[in-house]
Structure formats: C-alpha cells, structure tokens
Design a protein around this motif. Structure first.
Motif, PDB file in Angstrom:
ATOM      1  N   LEU A  53       0.816  -1.204   0.000  1.00 36.55           N
ATOM      2  CA  LEU A  53       0.000   0.000   0.000  1.00 36.55           C
ATOM      3  C   LEU A  53       0.857   1.264   0.000  1.00 36.55           C
ATOM      4  CD1 LEU A  53      -2.717   1.508   0.326  1.00 36.55           C
ATOM      5  CD2 LEU A  53      -2.526   1.123   2.786  1.00 36.55           C
ATOM      6  N   LEU A  54       1.865   1.300   0.843  1.00 38.37           N
ATOM      7  CA  LEU A  54       2.714   2.488   0.957  1.00 38.37           C
ATOM      8  C   LEU A  54       3.549   2.710  -0.299  1.00 38.37           C
ATOM      9  CD1 LEU A  54       3.947   2.112   4.657  1.00 38.37           C
ATOM     10  CD2 LEU A  54       2.019   3.436   3.777  1.00 38.37           C
ATOM     11  N   ALA A  55       3.934   1.612  -0.958  1.00 36.46           N
ATOM     12  CA  ALA A  55       4.775   1.737  -2.158  1.00 36.46           C
ATOM     13  C   ALA A  55       3.956   1.996  -3.412  1.00 36.46           C
ATOM     14  CB  ALA A  55       5.608   0.469  -2.342  1.00 36.46           C
ATOM     15  N   GLY A  56       2.732   1.447  -3.470  1.00 37.98           N
ATOM     16  CA  GLY A  56       1.969   1.481  -4.718  1.00 37.98           C
ATOM     17  C   GLY A  56       0.893   2.524  -4.820  1.00 37.98           C
ATOM     18  N   ALA A  57       0.499   3.147  -3.712  1.00 36.66           N
ATOM     19  CA  ALA A  57      -0.574   4.140  -3.758  1.00 36.66           C
ATOM     20  C   ALA A  57      -0.137   5.364  -4.560  1.00 36.66           C
ATOM     21  CB  ALA A  57      -0.961   4.551  -2.333  1.00 36.66           C
ATOM     22  N   ASN A  58      -1.066   5.889  -5.365  1.00 35.35           N
ATOM     23  CA  ASN A  58      -0.746   7.103  -6.116  1.00 35.35           C
ATOM     24  C   ASN A  58      -0.846   8.325  -5.201  1.00 35.35           C
ATOM     25  OD1 ASN A  58      -3.533   7.872  -5.970  1.00 35.35           O
ATOM     26  ND2 ASN A  58      -3.960   6.599  -7.777  1.00 35.35           N
ATOM     27  N   GLU A  59      -0.517   9.499  -5.733  1.00 38.30           N
ATOM     28  CA  GLU A  59      -0.473  10.708  -4.895  1.00 38.30           C
ATOM     29  C   GLU A  59      -1.835  11.037  -4.295  1.00 38.30           C
ATOM     30  OE1 GLU A  59       2.104  12.416  -3.828  1.00 38.30           O
ATOM     31  OE2 GLU A  59       3.341  10.917  -4.832  1.00 38.30           O
ATOM     32  N   GLN A  60      -2.885  10.848  -5.096  1.00 39.37           N
ATOM     33  CA  GLN A  60      -4.231  11.134  -4.584  1.00 39.37           C
ATOM     34  C   GLN A  60      -4.590  10.193  -3.439  1.00 39.37           C
ATOM     35  OE1 GLN A  60      -7.353  10.787  -7.504  1.00 39.37           O
ATOM     36  NE2 GLN A  60      -8.953  11.470  -6.092  1.00 39.37           N
ATOM     37  N   GLU A  61      -4.260   8.907  -3.597  1.00 34.53           N
ATOM     38  CA  GLU A  61      -4.539   7.939  -2.540  1.00 34.53           C
ATOM     39  C   GLU A  61      -3.708   8.226  -1.290  1.00 34.53           C
ATOM     40  OE1 GLU A  61      -5.684   3.955  -5.152  1.00 34.53           O
ATOM     41  OE2 GLU A  61      -3.577   4.500  -4.861  1.00 34.53           O
ATOM     42  N   GLN A  63      -2.757  11.110  -0.214  1.00 32.41           N
ATOM     43  CA  GLN A  63      -3.357  12.249   0.481  1.00 32.41           C
ATOM     44  C   GLN A  63      -4.652  11.846   1.174  1.00 32.41           C
ATOM     45  OE1 GLN A  63      -3.801  15.566  -2.189  1.00 32.41           O
ATOM     46  NE2 GLN A  63      -1.597  15.800  -2.552  1.00 32.41           N
ATOM     47  N   GLN A  64      -5.496  11.105   0.470  1.00 34.13           N
ATOM     48  CA  GLN A  64      -6.780  10.698   1.039  1.00 34.13           C
ATOM     49  C   GLN A  64      -6.598   9.771   2.239  1.00 34.13           C
ATOM     50  OE1 GLN A  64      -8.864   8.956  -2.289  1.00 34.13           O
ATOM     51  NE2 GLN A  64      -9.715  10.929  -2.956  1.00 34.13           N
ATOM     52  N   LEU A  65      -5.602   8.884   2.170  1.00 31.20           N
ATOM     53  CA  LEU A  65      -5.394   7.886   3.217  1.00 31.20           C
ATOM     54  C   LEU A  65      -4.365   8.325   4.250  1.00 31.20           C
ATOM     55  CD1 LEU A  65      -5.327   4.693   0.933  1.00 31.20           C
ATOM     56  CD2 LEU A  65      -7.256   5.585   2.242  1.00 31.20           C
ATOM     57  N   HIS A  66      -3.776   9.508   4.057  1.00 26.58           N
ATOM     58  CA  HIS A  66      -2.780  10.058   4.987  1.00 26.58           C
ATOM     59  C   HIS A  66      -1.593   9.088   5.153  1.00 26.58           C
ATOM     60  CE1 HIS A  66      -5.803  13.053   5.896  1.00 26.58           C
ATOM     61  NE2 HIS A  66      -6.635  12.126   6.303  1.00 26.58           N
ATOM     62  N   LEU A  67      -1.088   8.627   4.034  1.00 22.73           N
ATOM     63  CA  LEU A  67       0.001   7.644   4.058  1.00 22.73           C
ATOM     64  C   LEU A  67       1.352   8.331   4.211  1.00 22.73           C
ATOM     65  CD1 LEU A  67      -1.185   5.258   1.195  1.00 22.73           C
ATOM     66  CD2 LEU A  67      -1.584   5.031   3.654  1.00 22.73           C
ATOM     67  N   LYS A  68       2.254   7.641   4.892  1.00 18.41           N
ATOM     68  CA  LYS A  68       3.610   8.130   5.099  1.00 18.41           C
ATOM     69  C   LYS A  68       4.592   7.107   4.529  1.00 18.41           C
ATOM     70  CE  LYS A  68       2.074  10.024   9.567  1.00 18.41           C
ATOM     71  NZ  LYS A  68       2.121  11.453   9.201  1.00 18.41           N
TER      72      LYS A  68
END
Length: 312
Positions: A53-61, A63-68
């Motif tokens: 998830l952290l490696a493959g999420a796009n920029e929009q995802e 931001q929406q998921l608050h990923l670090k």
C-alpha cells in the motif's frame, strides 16, 4: 490476494457437480497471527499488504489515506522494510486487480485501505501521564491528538469517542457505568489491542466478501446437493530448521491440534464407519501427528507437563 498472508490457516471446500464441473467454493480461516501487527521479530516484516500500500498508492490515494513512508510507522520493522527483487508497487497493482476480480468495487477498496492506514497510524499514537481530576492514580492523555484526528477521519468515528476509548475503559458495577482511566502500560496495551482487533475484523470481512464471490447462487438457495473436495492449508512443525519464538511455538502447536482434529474426523472416524458397514473401500493413509502432540502435551514426559512440574 496478498492481504491473506500465510500467517493463518485455511480450509477451502470446493463444490463440484457429478460431471466434475466446479460449482462454487467456501473459505474458512483459522488462527490469524494478529500479534504480528504490533511487533515483529528481527529481520521479520509486518504483513506484506502494508508495504504494498505504501509503495503502490498514487499521490491522490496517499493524500486521502494520509500515508507516510514505512520508516515513519512504529508498527513497521525498521530493520526489514524492503525485500530484494520485489517490486511492491507492482504487487499493489496486482492486489487491486485481484480484488476487482472477486467483486471489490472502488469504494470497497477505498474503505479497506482506509482501515489499513488507520491500523498503521494507531501505532503512532503516543501517551503521556497526567493527573486525573477524579482519581488519585495516574491517568494518561494522548500526546499527539492530531494523529487521533486522522484515525477518526479514516474510520469515520467521532474523535472524542476514539480518544475516550484510547485513554479509559468502562465497567458496569451495581447497575452503574464506571469510567476507569488507563495507566501508561494499560493505554499502550489497549492501543495495540485495538489495532489487532481492527485488522482481524477487516480480515473476516475480506473472507466474507471472497466467499460471496465464490459461492454459487444455487448454493445460496440450497438447491444444490453435490459433492465437494476439502483442502486444509495450515503450517505446524513441518520445518524444524526454523529458529522461532515461543509465540510461534504456540501457534504451530495450535495448528497441529487442528491437523489432528481433521485427521480424526475426516480420515480415521470416517473410514472406521466404512469398515463397520462393510463398504468396499481403499483405505487412505494419512500422516498421524499424535506423536508430535504427545511430545509437547503428553504425561509424564511431555514438554508442557515438565514445565508445569518445574514451575510448581
């Protein structure tokens, strides 16, 4: 699906018609290793889906998921965050394709990943002691409420409710509800328990969704009374070369008990009935793991019996 890691047992029942055509399937899971969510051994990773998830999420995802990045999460092992020769961004795209194939809509996927992000963020919640206004003992408060705010947004729960759950528990006594503040060790344990509970509930929901996709409509209407093949996939003590923890010993021991239960009911008892009824039958040999269980639980020389005797 990558989220269904090998760290659990499963029983798959494949239904088929008399002509051999597959007619749906059902998956049952056993003994999900939830402790891995909060802590991992040295050179051991958390579940792969977090890294995907952290490696493959796009920029929009993101931001929406608050990923670090992985090194910013307390629940991810800092010494083993990446695997050699594995493209985790590509694996994430494969994961999403697999979910689409079994009926996970874009909205369901978003909700699923929101829970995963919330689980990771829970590990980043920090506590600090504070004096309670109602009790003489030490209570705790959340040191970084902004993280709780992100979690409440992802889980769609009130921030106040989540904050209360992280810092205190409720108990019923004499018809009244008592609010008991956590001390620091209790708050940390409660936070980790919440993360494991969330992941376990998400896992159950995924299995339910997969079963709905695999199950034939005729099976849901109970019109089909066909044949089935069962496949049990669990891991016990097949590999003695591994150097595992006591916790892993307990997991493997529980898996061996599951294997023993299936052996008894699927092979031993069933074939004894065939013999009693005089049915012409070619006996199916199976690996009897009774000796393995006796080594651990047998009396008077089993491992558990000896440990119990020494403790007394």
């Amino acid at each position: 699906m990558a989220i269904l890691s090998i760290r659990f047992g499963k029983f798959i029942q494949v239904n088929y018609k008399e002509n051999g055509m597959v007619h749906g399937a059902v998956v049952q899971k056993y003994l999900l290793e939830k402790s891995r969510i909060c802590s991992q051994g040295r050179y051991e990773r958390n579940y792969h889906v977090f890294y995907y998830l952290l490696a493959g999420a796009n920029e929009q995802e993101k931001q929406q998921l608050h990923l670090k990045s992985p090194d910013q999460y307390y629940y991810l092992n800092k010494s083993c965050s990446a695997l050699d020769n594995v493209d985790e961004s590509y694996e994430f795209s494969r994961l999403k394709q697999s979910m689409e194939m079994v009926g996970f809509t874009a909205e369901k996927q978003r909700r699923l990943f929101s829970v995963l992000s919330a689980v990771l963020l829970l590990g980043n919640v920090e506590f600090q002691p504070r004096k309670s206004a109602y009790h003489h003992d030490e209570a705790v408060g959340v040191k970084n409420p902004e993280v709780v705010s992100l979690i409440s947004e992802l889980l769609r729960v009130k921030q106040e409710t989540l904050m209360q759950a992280l810092t205190a528990k409720r108990a019923r006594a004499s018809g009244e509800t008592l609010v008991i503040n956590y001390r620091l060790p209790e708050a940390i344990a409660s936070r980790d328990a919440m993360a494991k509970c969330l992941y376990g509930a998400l896992f159950d929901w995924i299995v339910l969704q997969v079963n709905h996709a695999l199950l034939s409509k005729k099976d849901t209407l109970r019109e089909h009374q066909g044949n089935s093949i069962g496949v049990l996939d669990i891991f016990g003590f097949e590999d003695f070369g591994l150097n595992n923890s006591f916790e892993q010993l307990c997991i493997n021991y529980a898996n061996e008990h599951l294997q023993y239960y299936f052996n008894q009911h699927v092979f031993k008892y069933e074939q004894e009935e065939y013999r009693k009824e005089g049915i012409r039958w070619t006996n199916i040999d199976f690996m009897d793991n009774t000796g393995c269980l006796q080594l651990i639980e047998g009396k008077p020389n089993g491992l558990c019996f000896l440990l119990d005797d020494q403790c007394k």
